[in-house]
Design a protein around this motif. Structure first.
Motif, PDB file in Angstrom:
ATOM      1  N   ASN A  87       0.844  -1.200   0.000  1.00 16.69           N
ATOM      2  CA  ASN A  87       0.000   0.000   0.000  1.00 16.69           C
ATOM      3  C   ASN A  87       0.880   1.252   0.000  1.00 16.69           C
ATOM      4  O   ASN A  87       1.667   1.454   0.923  1.00 16.69           O
ATOM      5  N   PRO A  88       0.773   2.109  -1.002  1.00 14.39           N
ATOM      6  CA  PRO A  88       1.609   3.319  -1.032  1.00 14.39           C
ATOM      7  C   PRO A  88       1.453   4.188   0.223  1.00 14.39           C
ATOM      8  O   PRO A  88       2.418   4.838   0.644  1.00 14.39           O
ATOM      9  N   GLN A 201      -9.835   6.053   2.737  1.00 15.74           N
ATOM     10  CA  GLN A 201      -8.622   6.358   1.979  1.00 15.74           C
ATOM     11  C   GLN A 201      -7.975   5.100   1.379  1.00 15.74           C
ATOM     12  O   GLN A 201      -7.138   5.204   0.479  1.00 15.74           O
ATOM     13  N   ASP A 202      -8.336   3.910   1.871  1.00 15.73           N
ATOM     14  CA  ASP A 202      -7.763   2.668   1.356  1.00 15.73           C
ATOM     15  C   ASP A 202      -8.768   1.861   0.538  1.00 15.73           C
ATOM     16  O   ASP A 202      -8.535   0.674   0.290  1.00 15.73           O
ATOM     17  N   ASP A 206      -7.885  -1.824  -0.857  1.00 17.38           N
ATOM     18  CA  ASP A 206      -8.566  -2.966  -0.249  1.00 17.38           C
ATOM     19  C   ASP A 206      -9.256  -3.817  -1.318  1.00 17.38           C
ATOM     20  O   ASP A 206      -9.227  -5.058  -1.257  1.00 17.38           O
ATOM     21  N   ARG A 207      -9.860  -3.176  -2.277  1.00 16.61           N
ATOM     22  CA  ARG A 207     -10.520  -3.928  -3.348  1.00 16.61           C
ATOM     23  C   ARG A 207      -9.502  -4.704  -4.186  1.00 16.61           C
ATOM     24  O   ARG A 207      -9.749  -5.854  -4.585  1.00 16.61           O
ATOM     25  N   GLN A 208      -8.366  -4.098  -4.439  1.00 19.62           N
ATOM     26  CA  GLN A 208      -7.347  -4.750  -5.266  1.00 19.62           C
ATOM     27  C   GLN A 208      -6.787  -6.009  -4.611  1.00 19.62           C
ATOM     28  O   GLN A 208      -6.544  -7.015  -5.290  1.00 19.62           O
ATOM     29  N   VAL A 209      -6.559  -5.967  -3.298  1.00 19.37           N
ATOM     30  CA  VAL A 209      -5.897  -7.097  -2.626  1.00 19.37           C
ATOM     31  C   VAL A 209      -6.883  -8.024  -1.919  1.00 19.37           C
ATOM     32  O   VAL A 209      -6.479  -9.013  -1.309  1.00 19.37           O
ATOM     33  N   ILE A 214     -16.215  -1.536   4.833  1.00 16.32           N
ATOM     34  CA  ILE A 214     -17.479  -0.960   4.347  1.00 16.32           C
ATOM     35  C   ILE A 214     -17.250  -0.086   3.118  1.00 16.32           C
ATOM     36  O   ILE A 214     -18.005  -0.203   2.140  1.00 16.32           O
ATOM     37  N   PRO A 215     -16.218   0.789   3.087  1.00 17.52           N
ATOM     38  CA  PRO A 215     -15.990   1.542   1.849  1.00 17.52           C
ATOM     39  C   PRO A 215     -15.681   0.638   0.645  1.00 17.52           C
ATOM     40  O   PRO A 215     -16.149   0.900  -0.458  1.00 17.52           O
TER      41      PRO A 215
END
Length: 304
Positions: A87-88, A201-202, A206-209, A214-215
């Motif tokens: 995560n950057p 902000q993540d 979160d979707r990628q990994v 909830i976001p």
């Protein structure tokens, strides 16, 4: 000359030790203890309204809070090191950057865990905290894996922090009562709400990994609405507390107006397409809320 070299060596060693301590404090974000500690102290104050105050018990509450949170944060950094490195936003943390080793952070987790259990044994006046210490610690550490399997990880964190006021009350009073239970419920809603904001902000990462939040599941606009609802429930629980706990009078009730205004600012500062003020809303507003509630609650209990 020998004395000078010895003194210089001692100075270097001392500076190195201080730097190491600073790194550990940064790792566990020690300053963020300010979020949960005031609620624990307010729970203890509610107990001290009925039982005699003792400095040893206060020391026990403080040590338990510091050790438990340090163990949980250090373990979280260990559990998340692979994701933090990808995560950057978090790649600059101590473990991905190599500033601290996994062995040293594991040692900090172990020492803090032992310190937490020992504090319940040595400083607190009844056996309930001793019996509950290990299960509570396992629940706190378990949060680090919550995002792997549930979008309700925010609620898990809320419950983890909400244990502190009820645990402090039980540790001092030796039994349960509805007011500290309601205070803990309020903390669940408060933490859940602000952690949802923080997780925005993540969302993409979160979707990628494949991490859950909830976001990540419902998107930022829906997440912010759920956060606002959680904070409305937080205020509602605090308002009900004023009616079931007589020591909370006008000072406390007026203070709730201020808390509501701060929460309104927090939600106005963070917009679905503008997260630039997220850290300001998250850190400043929530620190003011936790410390403020402790102050107005304590003043009402002991001085009003």
């Amino acid at each position: 000359m020998l004395l000078a070299k010895t003194a210089n060596g001692e100075t270097v060693a001392a500076n190195s030790m201080l730097r190491k301590v600073r790194l550990y404090l940064e790792l566990i974000r020690f300053s963020h203890t300010l979020f949960a500690l005031p609620f624990a102290l307010l729970g203890a104050a509610m107990a001290w309204a009925a039982v005699p105050f003792q400095w040893r018990h206060l020391a026990g509450i403080l040590l338990c809070m510091v050790f438990a949170r340090s163990a949980a944060m250090a373990f979280n950094r260990l559990a998340d090191v692979r994701y933090d490195a990808l995560n950057p936003r978090t790649a600059g943390r101590h473990l991905p950057r190599g500033t601290l080793s996994r062995t040293s952070v594991a040692g900090l987790t172990a020492i803090s865990s032992i310190g937490f259990v020992a504090s319940t044994l040595l400083f607190l006046p009844n056996t309930i905290p001793i019996a509950a210490a290990v299960p509570v610690l396992l629940f706190l550490l378990g949060y680090s894996f919550a995002k792997r399997f549930t979008s309700a990880s925010h609620v898990w964190l809320g419950v983890a922090l909400a244990l502190s006021p009820l645990a402090a009350y039980v540790a001092i009073a030796g039994d349960f009562a509805w007011p500290p239970v309601l205070l803990s419920l309020a903390v669940v809603f408060w933490v859940t709400g602000f952690d949802i904001i923080y997780a925005c902000q993540d969302m993409e990462f979160d979707r990628q990994v494949g991490l859950r939040s909830i976001p990540a599941r419902w998107g930022i606009p829906s997440a912010l609405r759920l956060s606002a609802l959680s904070h409305v429930l937080f205020l509602g629980a605090l308002a009900v507390l004023a009616f079931i706990y007589p020591p909370f009078g006008m000072i406390y009730r007026c203070g709730l107006i201020g808390v509501g205004m701060i929460l309104a600012y927090e939600h106005l500062a963070v917009r679905p397409h503008d997260l630039s003020r997220l850290n300001q809303a998250f850190f400043t507003a929530n620190a003011v809320i936790s410390v403020g509630l402790f102050l107005i609650g304590t003043v009402d209990i002991f001085f009003a």
